[in-house]
Design an enzyme around this catalytic site. Structure first.
Site, PDB file in Angstrom:
ATOM      1  N   GLY A 241       0.834  -1.207   0.000  1.00 26.89           N
ATOM      2  CA  GLY A 241       0.000   0.000   0.000  1.00 26.89           C
ATOM      3  C   GLY A 241       0.859   1.243   0.000  1.00 26.89           C
ATOM      4  O   GLY A 241       2.061   1.176  -0.278  1.00 26.89           O
ATOM      5  N   ASN A 242       0.256   2.375   0.277  1.00 29.25           N
ATOM      6  CA  ASN A 242       1.029   3.615   0.383  1.00 29.25           C
ATOM      7  C   ASN A 242       0.391   4.528   1.415  1.00 29.25           C
ATOM      8  O   ASN A 242      -0.654   4.209   1.981  1.00 29.25           O
ATOM      9  CB  ASN A 242       1.182   4.292  -0.983  1.00 29.25           C
TER      10      ASN A 242
END
Ligand code: C5P
Length: 401
Positions: free
Chosen positions: A207-208
Site C-alpha cells: 500500500g502507500n
C-alpha cells in the site's frame, strides 16, 4: 458563505456544551452574526458570559429579562435567522422539538423558525440508541430538519460508542456547504481517492501513505456545489458528510478500474486523486505465508492498470478528465508529460519538496496546468480551499471556447 448570515446557536444542557464556545468562535470568524439561545440547564455547563463575549451579543435564556421586563420575542428571532443550529442537542431537547413541547425559549424559537434547522445530537450511547431517541430524530428529519450525525468515540461516561457531538469545524462545514453557490447542479462527477491495497496474502498487502484527504475534500466541495458525486475510494479513515456523495469502497487498483470504467460514461468529469499502486503481486496466496519457510519468499510484481490513462482513452467530447501528479523532481515537465500521455484536460501538481504538501497533511500547495496552456500556482492552503480552486478551474475549462 457565512458572511453576514444570521445564525441562532441553540445550546442545551450536555457536557458537549463546552464545544459550543469553539463553534460560536468559528461562526463569528466566518463572518456570521450569532445569537445564542441557551436552555436553563445549558447554563450549568457553560456560562452565558462566555458565549456573549464570543458572539458580542447578550445570550437569551428566558422569555423575558427579569429586571427590565423586556420580552424576548421568539417570533422575531425565528424570522431574523438564516439558519438555526442546535449544538449540542440533548435527548431531552430533541424530544421536546419532536413533540412541540415549547416550555423554554429555545424550543419556542425552534417552532417559530422559518429558516433551515441543523441539529447536532450529543448524548450517551445508550440514550442515543434508545427507541425513543431514534424515533424523535426520525421525526425531526421528517420535519425537514438536518441531523448532523454524532461521531463514534469516547464519551463523557468513558464508554465508547456513538454519541460524541460532531466537531465544531465539521458543523461549520455543513453550514457553509448549505449556503454554497450551487453551480454544479445537474452534473455527475467521478472522483478516485485514497491508496490502493494490493493483496499479498489474506493478511498482508502493498500500500502507500495516501490519506484520501484531498480526494474527499474535492468530493465534499463538488457535492456542496450541487453535483452528484461518485467517490471510488481505496481504504481510508474519513467519513463522507454530504448525502449527494455515493461512496464506492474498493481495495485494489483492479477494483478501482472496474468501478471507474463502469461509471465514467455517465459522468461529465473524472477527477483522479487516488494514489494507485503501480504494481501488484502477480498472485495472491490463499493462506497466510508462514515465517517457517526455508527460503525467503520472493514476490513477483506485475504492472497495475493506469486508470487515468484508460479513462483518457474512453473520454468523449463534452467530458473532462483531471489528474494529480505528486513529484519529487523535474516537477513541471513530468506533470505536463502526464497531462499529455493520459489525455487529461488539467493536472494538479504537488511537490513532495514543499513543506505541508502531499500525503496525510491537512494542507497542500499546488500548481494547476490546463491542456489549453494555462498555469495557476497557489500558495499553501487548506485542502478544502485547494478543492475549491480545483473545482473553480474545472468550471473555467468547461467554459473555454
Ligand atoms: O503516473 P502517475 O501515477 O504519476 O500519475 C498520477 C495520476 O494518474 C493521478 O491522477 C492518479 O490518480 C492517476 N493514476 C491512475 N492509475 C494508476 C496510476 C496513476 O489513475 N495506475
Amino acid at each position: 458563505m457565512l458572511k453576514n448570515k444570521h445564525i441562532i446557536l441553540g445550546i442545551t444542557g450536555g457536557i458537549a456544551a463546552y464545544k459550543s464556545a469553539s463553534l460560536a468562535r468559528l461562526l463569528v470568524k466566518a463572518g456570521a452574526e450569532v445569537q445564542v439561545i441557551m436552555t436553563p440547564s445549558a447554563r450549568e455547563f457553560i456560562t452565558p458570559l462566555t458565549m456573549s463575549t464570543l458572539t458580542g451579543k447578550p445570550v437569551i435564556t428566558e422569555f423575558f429579562t427579569a429586571n427590565t421586563g423586556q420580552w424576548n420575542s421568539h417570533v422575531d428571532l425565528g424570522l431574523w435567522a438564516d439558519a438555526m443550529v442546535i449544538a449540542p442537542a440533548t435527548a431531552c431537547t430533541i424530544g421536546k422539538m419532536a413533540n412541540g413541547i415549547a416550555d423554554n425559549m429555545l424550543v419556542t424559537t425552534y417552532l417559530s423558525a422559518k429558516a433551515p434547522v441543523f441539529v447536532a445530537p450529543a448524548m450517551d450511547l445508550d440514550m442515543m440508541r434508545h427507541p425513543s431517541t431514534v424515533h424523535n430524530i426520525e421525526k425531526l428529519r421528517s420535519y425537514g430538519n438536518y441531523i448532523i450525525e454524532p461521531a463514534e468515540g469516547e464519551l463523557a461516561s468513558h464508554l465508547i460508542g456513538k454519541g460524541r457531538m460532531e466537531e465544531p469545524e465539521n458543523i461549520v462545514r455543513v453550514l457553509t456547504n448549505h449556503f454554497a453557490e450551487k453551480d454544479l447542479t445537474g452534473h455527475h462527477i467521478l472522483i478516485t481517492a485514497g491508496p490502493t491495497f494490493e493483496k499479498i496474502d489474506p493478511v498482508r498487502f502493498i500500500g502507500n501513505y495516501s490519506s484520501g484527504k484531498m480526494g474527499y475534500a474535492i468530493a465534499e466541495e463538488a457535492a456542496s456545489r450541487g453535483a452528484r458525486v461518485s467517490l471510488v475510494s481505496g481504504p481510508v479513515d474519513i467519513r463522507v458528510n454530504n448525502p449527494a456523495i455515493e461512496l464506492i469502497p474498493v481495495e485494489s487498483a483492479r477494483q478501482m478500474l472496474d468501478a471507474c470504467v463502469a461509471l465514467y460514461p455517465q459522468c461529465d468529469c473524472g477527477i483522479m486523486c487516488a494514489a494507485v499502486a503501480d504494481y501488484a503481486p502477480d498472485h495472491q496466496a490463499t493462506h497466510k505465508i508462514k515465517r517457517e519457510h526455508e527460503d525467503v519468499p520472493v514476490i513477483k510484481l506485475v504492472k497495475n492498470p493506469d486508470i487515468a490513462k484508460t479513462l483518457g482513452e474512453m473520454k468523449q467530447p463534452g467530458q473532462l478528465l483531471v489528474g494529480f501528479a505528486l513529484e519529487t523532481d523535474n516537477e513541471e515537465f513530468n506533470a505536463i508529460e502526464k497531462l499529455r500521455k493520459k489525455n487529461l484536460d488539467m493536472i494538479v501538481l504537488n511537490s513532495l519538496r514543499d513543506a505541508g504538501a502531499g500525503f496525510g497533511t491537512d494542507t497542500n500547495k499546488v500548481t494547476i496546468f490546463t491542456a489549453s496552456g494555462r498555469t495557476i500556482a497557489t500558495p499553501l492552503k487548506s485542502k478544502t480551499e485547494v478543492a475549491h480552486d480545483v473545482i473553480d478551474t474545472i468550471i473555467s475549462i468547461a467554459h473555454e471556447p
